[in-house]
Structures are given as C-alpha cells and as structure tokens.
Write a protein that holds these residues in place. Structure first.
Motif, PDB file in Angstrom:
ATOM      1  N   ASP A  62       0.860  -1.259   0.118  1.00 46.20           N
ATOM      2  CA  ASP A  62      -0.081   0.058   0.122  1.00 46.20           C
ATOM      3  C   ASP A  62       0.900   1.504  -0.263  1.00 46.20           C
ATOM      4  O   ASP A  62       2.041   1.250   0.668  1.00 46.20           O
ATOM      5  CB  ASP A  62      -0.864   0.330   1.314  1.00 46.20           C
ATOM      6  N   ALA A  63       0.260   2.204  -0.153  1.00 43.67           N
ATOM      7  CA  ALA A  63       0.561   3.295  -0.480  1.00 43.67           C
ATOM      8  C   ALA A  63       1.075   3.787   1.131  1.00 43.67           C
ATOM      9  O   ALA A  63       2.955   4.470   1.002  1.00 43.67           O
ATOM     10  CB  ALA A  63       0.066   4.870  -0.601  1.00 43.67           C
ATOM     11  N   GLU A  64       0.831   3.511   1.573  1.00 49.17           N
ATOM     12  CA  GLU A  64       1.246   4.080   3.311  1.00 49.17           C
ATOM     13  C   GLU A  64       2.232   3.612   3.688  1.00 49.17           C
ATOM     14  O   GLU A  64       4.025   4.078   4.000  1.00 49.17           O
ATOM     15  CB  GLU A  64       0.368   3.956   3.909  1.00 49.17           C
ATOM     16  N   GLY A  65       3.192   1.968   3.514  1.00 50.33           N
ATOM     17  CA  GLY A  65       3.663   1.064   3.094  1.00 50.33           C
ATOM     18  C   GLY A  65       5.619   2.093   2.591  1.00 50.33           C
ATOM     19  O   GLY A  65       6.378   1.933   2.853  1.00 50.33           O
ATOM     20  N   VAL A  66       5.068   2.194   1.221  1.00 50.08           N
ATOM     21  CA  VAL A  66       5.618   3.134   0.511  1.00 50.08           C
ATOM     22  C   VAL A  66       6.490   4.103   0.790  1.00 50.08           C
ATOM     23  O   VAL A  66       7.308   4.808   0.790  1.00 50.08           O
ATOM     24  CB  VAL A  66       5.205   2.869  -0.907  1.00 50.08           C
ATOM     25  N   GLU A  67       4.938   4.753   1.425  1.00 47.89           N
ATOM     26  CA  GLU A  67       5.388   6.120   2.044  1.00 47.89           C
ATOM     27  C   GLU A  67       6.788   6.468   3.653  1.00 47.89           C
ATOM     28  O   GLU A  67       7.566   6.713   3.774  1.00 47.89           O
ATOM     29  CB  GLU A  67       4.590   7.316   2.776  1.00 47.89           C
ATOM     30  N   ARG A  68       6.127   5.413   4.566  1.00 48.71           N
ATOM     31  CA  ARG A  68       6.935   5.137   5.368  1.00 48.71           C
ATOM     32  C   ARG A  68       8.645   4.549   4.730  1.00 48.71           C
ATOM     33  O   ARG A  68       9.537   5.119   5.506  1.00 48.71           O
ATOM     34  CB  ARG A  68       6.607   4.150   6.379  1.00 48.71           C
ATOM     35  N   LEU A  69       8.715   4.090   4.022  1.00 45.00           N
ATOM     36  CA  LEU A  69      10.282   3.845   3.609  1.00 45.00           C
ATOM     37  C   LEU A  69      11.054   4.557   2.862  1.00 45.00           C
ATOM     38  O   LEU A  69      11.930   5.967   3.268  1.00 45.00           O
ATOM     39  CB  LEU A  69      10.015   2.662   2.732  1.00 45.00           C
ATOM     40  N   GLN A  70      10.206   5.525   2.116  1.00 39.89           N
ATOM     41  CA  GLN A  70      10.811   6.692   1.930  1.00 39.89           C
ATOM     42  C   GLN A  70      11.335   7.444   3.000  1.00 39.89           C
ATOM     43  O   GLN A  70      12.235   8.638   3.242  1.00 39.89           O
ATOM     44  CB  GLN A  70       9.637   7.361   0.633  1.00 39.89           C
ATOM     45  N   LYS A  71      10.362   7.791   3.585  1.00 31.85           N
ATOM     46  CA  LYS A  71      10.672   8.767   4.769  1.00 31.85           C
ATOM     47  C   LYS A  71      11.937   8.169   6.045  1.00 31.85           C
ATOM     48  O   LYS A  71      12.984   9.037   6.198  1.00 31.85           O
ATOM     49  CB  LYS A  71       9.783   8.885   6.418  1.00 31.85           C
ATOM     50  N   ALA A  72      12.331   6.732   5.861  1.00 40.00           N
ATOM     51  CA  ALA A  72      13.351   6.098   6.435  1.00 40.00           C
ATOM     52  C   ALA A  72      14.389   6.281   5.954  1.00 40.00           C
ATOM     53  O   ALA A  72      15.698   6.643   6.339  1.00 40.00           O
ATOM     54  CB  ALA A  72      12.939   4.431   6.689  1.00 40.00           C
ATOM     55  N   ILE A  73      14.276   6.232   4.246  1.00 38.10           N
ATOM     56  CA  ILE A  73      15.483   6.692   3.602  1.00 38.10           C
ATOM     57  C   ILE A  73      15.998   7.628   3.442  1.00 38.10           C
ATOM     58  O   ILE A  73      17.130   8.327   3.935  1.00 38.10           O
ATOM     59  CB  ILE A  73      15.466   6.246   2.527  1.00 38.10           C
ATOM     60  N   GLU A  74      14.947   9.031   3.803  1.00 33.20           N
ATOM     61  CA  GLU A  74      15.601  10.708   3.539  1.00 33.20           C
ATOM     62  C   GLU A  74      16.356  10.255   5.054  1.00 33.20           C
ATOM     63  O   GLU A  74      17.542  11.049   5.186  1.00 33.20           O
ATOM     64  CB  GLU A  74      13.810  11.109   4.029  1.00 33.20           C
ATOM     65  N   PHE A  75      15.326   9.944   6.390  1.00 33.63           N
ATOM     66  CA  PHE A  75      16.279  10.261   7.873  1.00 33.63           C
ATOM     67  C   PHE A  75      17.583   9.338   7.196  1.00 33.63           C
ATOM     68  O   PHE A  75      18.534   9.769   8.228  1.00 33.63           O
ATOM     69  CB  PHE A  75      15.250   9.166   8.717  1.00 33.63           C
ATOM     70  N   ALA A  76      17.234   8.439   6.736  1.00 33.63           N
ATOM     71  CA  ALA A  76      18.859   7.430   7.070  1.00 33.63           C
ATOM     72  C   ALA A  76      20.617   7.808   5.999  1.00 33.63           C
ATOM     73  O   ALA A  76      21.527   8.414   6.331  1.00 33.63           O
ATOM     74  CB  ALA A  76      18.966   6.743   5.817  1.00 33.63           C
ATOM     75  N   ASN A  77      19.312   9.594   4.900  1.00 34.80           N
ATOM     76  CA  ASN A  77      20.372  10.161   4.305  1.00 34.80           C
ATOM     77  C   ASN A  77      20.910  10.955   5.256  1.00 34.80           C
ATOM     78  O   ASN A  77      22.156  11.659   4.847  1.00 34.80           O
ATOM     79  CB  ASN A  77      19.798  10.557   3.118  1.00 34.80           C
ATOM     80  N   GLN A  78      20.181  11.751   6.579  1.00 37.93           N
ATOM     81  CA  GLN A  78      21.208  12.441   7.118  1.00 37.93           C
ATOM     82  C   GLN A  78      22.405  11.884   7.408  1.00 37.93           C
ATOM     83  O   GLN A  78      23.346  12.784   7.726  1.00 37.93           O
ATOM     84  CB  GLN A  78      20.460  12.944   7.738  1.00 37.93           C
ATOM     85  N   LEU A  79      22.596  10.670   7.619  1.00 41.52           N
ATOM     86  CA  LEU A  79      24.449   9.913   7.943  1.00 41.52           C
ATOM     87  C   LEU A  79      24.801  10.230   6.498  1.00 41.52           C
ATOM     88  O   LEU A  79      26.237  10.497   7.507  1.00 41.52           O
ATOM     89  CB  LEU A  79      24.287   8.441   8.304  1.00 41.52           C
ATOM     90  N   HIS A  80      24.750  11.099   5.674  1.00 43.29           N
ATOM     91  CA  HIS A  80      25.805  11.447   4.644  1.00 43.29           C
ATOM     92  C   HIS A  80      26.809  12.404   5.387  1.00 43.29           C
ATOM     93  O   HIS A  80      27.761  12.798   4.322  1.00 43.29           O
ATOM     94  CB  HIS A  80      25.693  10.903   2.827  1.00 43.29           C
ATOM     95  N   GLU A  81      26.140  13.469   6.260  1.00 44.59           N
ATOM     96  CA  GLU A  81      26.849  14.050   6.470  1.00 44.59           C
ATOM     97  C   GLU A  81      27.218  14.488   8.041  1.00 44.59           C
ATOM     98  O   GLU A  81      27.711  15.507   7.846  1.00 44.59           O
ATOM     99  CB  GLU A  81      25.244  15.790   6.666  1.00 44.59           C
ATOM    100  N   VAL A  82      27.482  13.141   7.865  1.00 41.24           N
ATOM    101  CA  VAL A  82      27.999  13.188   9.192  1.00 41.24           C
ATOM    102  C   VAL A  82      29.407  12.639   8.823  1.00 41.24           C
ATOM    103  O   VAL A  82      29.924  11.880   7.975  1.00 41.24           O
ATOM    104  CB  VAL A  82      28.044  11.979  10.752  1.00 41.24           C
ATOM    105  N   ASN A  83      30.981  13.710   9.712  1.00 44.10           N
ATOM    106  CA  ASN A  83      32.046  13.182   9.740  1.00 44.10           C
ATOM    107  C   ASN A  83      32.639  12.171  10.517  1.00 44.10           C
ATOM    108  O   ASN A  83      33.024  11.957  11.410  1.00 44.10           O
ATOM    109  CB  ASN A  83      32.643  14.211   9.502  1.00 44.10           C
ATOM    110  N   THR A  84      32.488  10.971   9.514  1.00 44.48           N
ATOM    111  CA  THR A  84      34.132   9.535  10.179  1.00 44.48           C
ATOM    112  C   THR A  84      34.781  10.073   9.837  1.00 44.48           C
ATOM    113  O   THR A  84      35.741   8.233  10.608  1.00 44.48           O
ATOM    114  CB  THR A  84      32.700   8.985  10.131  1.00 44.48           C
ATOM    115  N   GLU A  85      35.341  10.616   9.389  1.00 48.71           N
ATOM    116  CA  GLU A  85      36.818  10.263   9.368  1.00 48.71           C
ATOM    117  C   GLU A  85      37.720  10.141   9.937  1.00 48.71           C
ATOM    118  O   GLU A  85      37.681  10.917  11.192  1.00 48.71           O
ATOM    119  CB  GLU A  85      37.701  11.875   8.085  1.00 48.71           C
TER     120      GLU A  85
END
Length: 108
Positions: free
Chosen positions: A21-44
């Motif tokens: 259903d569309a709700e499941g897809v929407e939750r997945l997209q929000k989870a991906i957006e949230f996880a993409n924030q990790l790319h901004e963390v400097n882990t060097e």
C-alpha cells in the motif's frame, strides 16, 4: 528521492516486508530520507565498531531452564500453526508482481 519498483521488490525479499500500500511506500521513503542524514556526519578517522558495548566485558550467565514442556500453551498464541510450528507471515505469503506494485509508487 523516489523508490523504484525494483528497489521495493529487492527490499521485500530481503526483509520479508510487504509494501503493497501507499502508506508502506511512504514510510520507506521517510526512513530513507532519515538515513540519508548520516551522509552528512564526518566519520573520518573513526574506527568501525562491532558493537556499542565492545569496550566492555560482557559476562554470560548460566542458561538454566526453569520451565518446560509448555508447547501447547505457547502455540495457543499462534495465529497460524502447522504441526507444532508457528507460521510467520509474510514470508509464507506470495508477494505481488512488480506490475501490481507499480501503481502504489505512481501515487506517492
């Protein structure tokens, strides 16, 4: 970032999660957006960890069974069972075809 039908298909088979259903897809997209924030963390220079508790000594306790022979009682909690086993969906439920799921992605 949109989720493709192919990505949905791959994730459903890996995680045995149903995104019909569309709700499941929407939750997945929000989870991906949230996880993409990790790319901004400097882990060097930060070493990867096996566990957040890897610097502590973890002691194991004895695994003493205090109860037993309660199979019938436990199986009363099962929504579905085969012989003396729980049937755990959605792994046993055939997933919809890619074409069927495409309609949910178009609406999101």
């Amino acid at each position: 970032q949109k989720v493709t039908v192919e990505v949905l298909d791959h994730l459903e088979h890996l995680a045995l999660v149903d995104f019909r259903d569309a709700e499941g897809v929407e939750r997945l997209q929000k989870a991906i957006e949230f996880a993409n924030q990790l790319h901004e963390v400097n882990t060097e220079g930060v070493e990867p960890m096996d566990s957040v508790l890897e610097d502590r000594c973890l002691y194991l306790r004895e695994d003493d069974a205090t109860e037993g022979n309660c199979t019938k009682e436990l199986l009363k909690n099962a929504r579905e069972k085969v012989e003396e086993y729980f049937v755990a969906p959605p792994g046993n439920i055939p997933l919809p075809k890619l074409e069927e799921r495409d309609t949910f992605l178009q609406g999101s």
